[in-house]
Write a protein that holds these residues in place. Structure first.
Motif, mmCIF file in Angstrom:
data_model
loop_
_atom_site.group_PDB
_atom_site.id
_atom_site.type_symbol
_atom_site.label_atom_id
_atom_site.label_comp_id
_atom_site.label_asym_id
_atom_site.label_seq_id
_atom_site.Cartn_x
_atom_site.Cartn_y
_atom_site.Cartn_z
ATOM 1 N N ILE A 51 1.047 -1.364 0.045
ATOM 2 C CA ILE A 51 0.171 -0.227 0.072
ATOM 3 C C ILE A 51 0.718 1.555 0.196
ATOM 4 C CG2 ILE A 51 -1.433 1.517 1.125
ATOM 5 C CD1 ILE A 51 -3.145 -1.606 2.879
ATOM 6 N N GLU A 52 2.089 1.627 0.363
ATOM 7 C CA GLU A 52 3.101 2.282 1.110
ATOM 8 C C GLU A 52 3.509 2.772 0.010
ATOM 9 O OE1 GLU A 52 5.657 5.264 1.784
ATOM 10 O OE2 GLU A 52 6.190 2.951 0.972
ATOM 11 N N GLN A 53 4.212 1.615 -1.067
ATOM 12 C CA GLN A 53 5.707 2.508 -1.977
ATOM 13 C C GLN A 53 4.372 2.199 -3.473
ATOM 14 O OE1 GLN A 53 8.450 -0.292 -2.975
ATOM 15 N NE2 GLN A 53 7.318 -1.171 -4.704
ATOM 16 N N ASN A 54 2.988 1.519 -3.364
ATOM 17 C CA ASN A 54 2.702 1.232 -4.694
ATOM 18 C C ASN A 54 1.204 2.369 -4.735
ATOM 19 O OD1 ASN A 54 4.628 0.036 -5.806
ATOM 20 N ND2 ASN A 54 3.351 -1.998 -4.472
ATOM 21 N N ILE A 55 0.968 2.722 -3.739
ATOM 22 C CA ILE A 55 -0.668 3.985 -3.600
ATOM 23 C C ILE A 55 -0.455 4.453 -2.511
ATOM 24 C CG2 ILE A 55 -2.990 3.256 -3.465
ATOM 25 C CD1 ILE A 55 -2.903 0.852 -2.921
ATOM 26 N N THR A 56 -0.067 4.209 -1.840
ATOM 27 C CA THR A 56 -0.481 6.167 -1.133
ATOM 28 C C THR A 56 0.757 6.617 -0.930
ATOM 29 O OG1 THR A 56 0.569 4.864 1.295
ATOM 30 C CG2 THR A 56 -1.909 5.063 0.919
ATOM 31 N N ARG A 57 2.359 6.515 -1.040
ATOM 32 C CA ARG A 57 3.715 7.389 -1.786
ATOM 33 C C ARG A 57 2.771 8.140 -1.857
ATOM 34 N NH1 ARG A 57 9.039 4.513 -2.403
ATOM 35 N NH2 ARG A 57 8.193 3.633 -0.725
ATOM 36 N N LEU A 58 2.245 8.016 -3.685
ATOM 37 C CA LEU A 58 2.323 9.551 -4.025
ATOM 38 C C LEU A 58 1.389 10.141 -3.918
ATOM 39 C CD1 LEU A 58 3.886 9.478 -7.153
ATOM 40 C CD2 LEU A 58 1.543 8.580 -8.628
ATOM 41 N N ALA A 113 0.208 10.962 -1.176
ATOM 42 C CA ALA A 113 1.232 11.779 0.090
ATOM 43 C C ALA A 113 2.300 12.831 -1.124
ATOM 44 C CB ALA A 113 1.761 10.857 0.875
ATOM 45 N N GLU A 114 3.111 12.621 -1.839
ATOM 46 C CA GLU A 114 3.473 13.250 -2.358
ATOM 47 C C GLU A 114 3.791 14.397 -3.336
ATOM 48 O OE1 GLU A 114 6.700 10.099 -4.016
ATOM 49 O OE2 GLU A 114 7.611 10.186 -1.845
ATOM 50 N N ASN A 115 2.229 14.591 -3.786
ATOM 51 C CA ASN A 115 1.295 15.181 -4.355
ATOM 52 C C ASN A 115 -0.329 15.108 -4.483
ATOM 53 O OD1 ASN A 115 3.190 14.732 -7.410
ATOM 54 N ND2 ASN A 115 2.735 13.003 -6.381
ATOM 55 N N PRO A 116 -0.251 16.414 -2.988
ATOM 56 C CA PRO A 116 -1.553 16.585 -2.955
ATOM 57 C C PRO A 116 -2.722 17.783 -3.419
ATOM 58 C CG PRO A 116 -0.385 17.626 -1.855
ATOM 59 C CD PRO A 116 1.439 16.958 -2.643
ATOM 60 N N ASP A 117 -2.351 17.677 -4.609
ATOM 61 C CA ASP A 117 -2.966 18.434 -5.319
ATOM 62 C C ASP A 117 -3.168 17.545 -6.646
ATOM 63 O OD1 ASP A 117 -2.025 20.456 -4.830
ATOM 64 O OD2 ASP A 117 -0.100 21.480 -5.454
ATOM 65 N N ILE A 118 -3.250 16.812 -6.499
ATOM 66 C CA ILE A 118 -3.842 15.241 -7.696
ATOM 67 C C ILE A 118 -5.185 14.472 -7.121
ATOM 68 C CG2 ILE A 118 -3.648 13.365 -8.871
ATOM 69 C CD1 ILE A 118 -0.072 14.345 -9.722
ATOM 70 N N GLU A 119 -6.199 14.260 -6.912
ATOM 71 C CA GLU A 119 -7.246 13.896 -6.893
ATOM 72 C C GLU A 119 -7.097 12.585 -7.139
ATOM 73 O OE1 GLU A 119 -11.170 15.336 -4.663
ATOM 74 O OE2 GLU A 119 -10.634 16.122 -7.449
ATOM 75 N N PHE A 120 -6.869 11.737 -6.266
ATOM 76 C CA PHE A 120 -6.786 9.912 -6.920
ATOM 77 C C PHE A 120 -8.220 9.789 -6.760
ATOM 78 C CE2 PHE A 120 -2.647 11.451 -6.132
ATOM 79 C CZ PHE A 120 -1.742 11.029 -7.279
ATOM 80 N N TYR A 121 -8.720 9.099 -7.512
ATOM 81 C CA TYR A 121 -10.053 8.265 -7.788
ATOM 82 C C TYR A 121 -9.627 6.665 -7.466
ATOM 83 C CZ TYR A 121 -13.438 12.718 -7.845
ATOM 84 O OH TYR A 121 -13.314 13.856 -7.797
ATOM 85 N N LEU A 122 -9.825 5.980 -6.462
ATOM 86 C CA LEU A 122 -8.780 4.842 -6.823
ATOM 87 C C LEU A 122 -11.004 3.884 -6.799
ATOM 88 C CD1 LEU A 122 -6.201 5.023 -4.540
ATOM 89 C CD2 LEU A 122 -6.512 5.513 -6.740
ATOM 90 N N TYR A 123 -10.353 2.502 -7.451
ATOM 91 C CA TYR A 123 -12.302 1.490 -6.781
ATOM 92 C C TYR A 123 -12.003 0.635 -6.990
ATOM 93 C CZ TYR A 123 -11.562 0.846 -11.928
ATOM 94 O OH TYR A 123 -11.883 -0.200 -13.214
ATOM 95 N N PHE A 124 -12.302 -1.090 -6.480
ATOM 96 C CA PHE A 124 -11.880 -1.761 -6.316
ATOM 97 C C PHE A 124 -13.035 -2.276 -7.582
ATOM 98 C CE2 PHE A 124 -11.461 -1.361 -1.538
ATOM 99 C CZ PHE A 124 -10.308 -1.250 -1.031
ATOM 100 N N THR A 125 -11.820 -3.187 -8.550
ATOM 101 C CA THR A 125 -12.637 -3.793 -9.332
ATOM 102 C C THR A 125 -13.392 -4.752 -8.985
ATOM 103 O OG1 THR A 125 -10.900 -5.355 -9.929
ATOM 104 C CG2 THR A 125 -10.639 -3.043 -11.083
ATOM 105 N N GLU A 154 -7.165 7.561 4.993
ATOM 106 C CA GLU A 154 -6.114 8.180 5.920
ATOM 107 C C GLU A 154 -5.574 9.289 5.014
ATOM 108 O OE1 GLU A 154 -2.489 5.952 6.740
ATOM 109 O OE2 GLU A 154 -4.037 5.252 8.711
ATOM 110 N N TYR A 155 -6.118 9.217 3.835
ATOM 111 C CA TYR A 155 -5.046 10.638 2.477
ATOM 112 C C TYR A 155 -6.175 11.503 2.007
ATOM 113 C CZ TYR A 155 -0.976 8.121 3.280
ATOM 114 O OH TYR A 155 -0.027 7.588 3.971
#
Length: 356
Positions: free
Chosen positions: A230-237, A239-251, A283-284
């Motif tokens: 989760i940290e390496q492949n989803i949330t780190r990016l 956290a580092e880019n708060p101006d980008i809105e990430f619309y994530l969904y479980f397939t 959390e983000y």
């Protein structure tokens, strides 16, 4: 005298050979069918058809402010629909069979090269919760397309197949007068498959054996593996880019997938892992998380599916509409209710009735 004659012949032949290589390599670099060096040219009709050869160039050189990405579950999205619903200019860069790491690595390149990105729509495959952070299923990568060095580009510049593709790209424009490329149809297989229970049954070998005893609860080691993924492949990016809105969904896989988990003793662990992912992602502030597993009519209608996981393109369209409307969004206030409803439904479902 003889030696001088052969020397001149050798020099002339070598010169012609080198000039030929320069011309062929230069033509490939100019047309650049995989967008390795530059954005598409106005006088070329490019074909979008090869994900792992083109996606890196797309995110580096195209003009866009939104991205659709994920595994094959995202191949049937239509960026034009996202553009209309959200007022963005999007590209689609899916990776068939792509792991969380593979998808995220490409997103990192996109963010590095394009400061204008404001939205990412990303599918998180429901069957990858227990993967390691560095798991990559696809290994046959064209590495020379994934760096900024020109010294290893010979396989690209002097490749017969790529050269022919460049010629076809140029000819396509000369023949049609158009350079139109369709991200809507880029690796979009929705109209080329059959759907329904009969088709899904062909792809699902349900062994006629007693249900496996449920496996042990998730271990601390497995939780640690999930944390790292989760940290390496989803949330780190995020956290580092708060101006980008990430619309994530479980397939959204079909009801058959839950039967598979149930018969292998994995169902309880699967639902527990999903809840853990939800809690971590919520959390983000710039992550908006969606899940459609309580849209039971869709999940249980096998007319939406070609196998136990892959759904028709109309479902992708509905997902974008739900995202725009904020439907099926998980929040700190509603996710526990969602998990309870999901648990009650799938843990108590009469799976045998599907096969009678």
């Amino acid at each position: 005298m003889v030696n001088n004659k052969y020397t001149k012949w050798f020099i002339a032949t070598l010169t012609l050979f080198c000039v030929g290589l320069i011309l062929l390599g230069g033509f490939t670099a100019l047309i650049d069918p995989y967008f390795h060096y530059h954005a598409p040219l106005d006088f070329v009709k490019y074909e979008l058809k090869n994900e792992r050869y083109q996606n890196n160039g797309i995110v580096k050189h195209f003009d866009y402010d939104a991205i659709i990405t994920g595994s094959s579950m995202t191949e049937c999205f239509k960026p034009s629909e996202l553009d209309k619903l959200f007022g963005v200019n999007s590209v689609k860069v899916p990776f068939s069979g792509g792991s969380y790491k593979e998808v995220n690595d490409n997103l990192k390149v996109a963010v590095e090269y394009n400061p204008d990105i404001k939205m990412v729509v990303r599918g998180l495959d429901y069957n990858r919760f227990f993967n390691g952070k560095d798991d990559v299923d696809y290994t046959d990568y064209p590495d020379y397309l994934y760096d900024d060095s020109v010294w290893n580009d010979a396989p690209y510049l002097f490749n017969k197949s790529i050269l022919l593709t460049a010629v076809q790209n140029l000819h396509g424009y000369l023949a049609t007068g158009s350079n139109f490329m369709s991200f809507d149809m880029y690796v979009n297989w929705s109209n080329y498959n059959t759907y329904g229970k009969e088709e899904v049954d062909k792809h699902y070998a349900r062994e006629e054996i007693p249900i496996v005893e449920k496996k042990q609860p998730i271990t601390e080691e497995e939780y640690a593996r999930m944390d790292a993924n989760i940290e390496q492949n989803i949330t780190r990016l995020a956290a580092e880019n708060p101006d980008i809105e990430f619309y994530l969904y479980f397939t959204p896989y079909s009801i058959y997938y839950f039967d598979y988990c149930n018969r292998n003793g994995e169902l309880e662990r699967q639902l527990q892992a999903e809840k853990y992912f939800i809690e971590k992602l919520l959390e983000y502030e710039n992550i908006r998380l969606f899940s459609f597993y309580t849209e039971y009519d869709m999940i249980c209608d096998l007319n939406n599916y070609k196998d136990i996981a892959h759904h028709r393109g109309e479902v992708n369209s509905r997902i974008l509409e739900w995202m725009q409307a904020g439907e099926y969004e998980l929040t700190a206030d509603n996710y526990e209710e969602y998990c309870t409803r999901e648990w009650d439904f799938y843990m108590n479902y009469e799976y045998d009735a599907l096969f009678q």
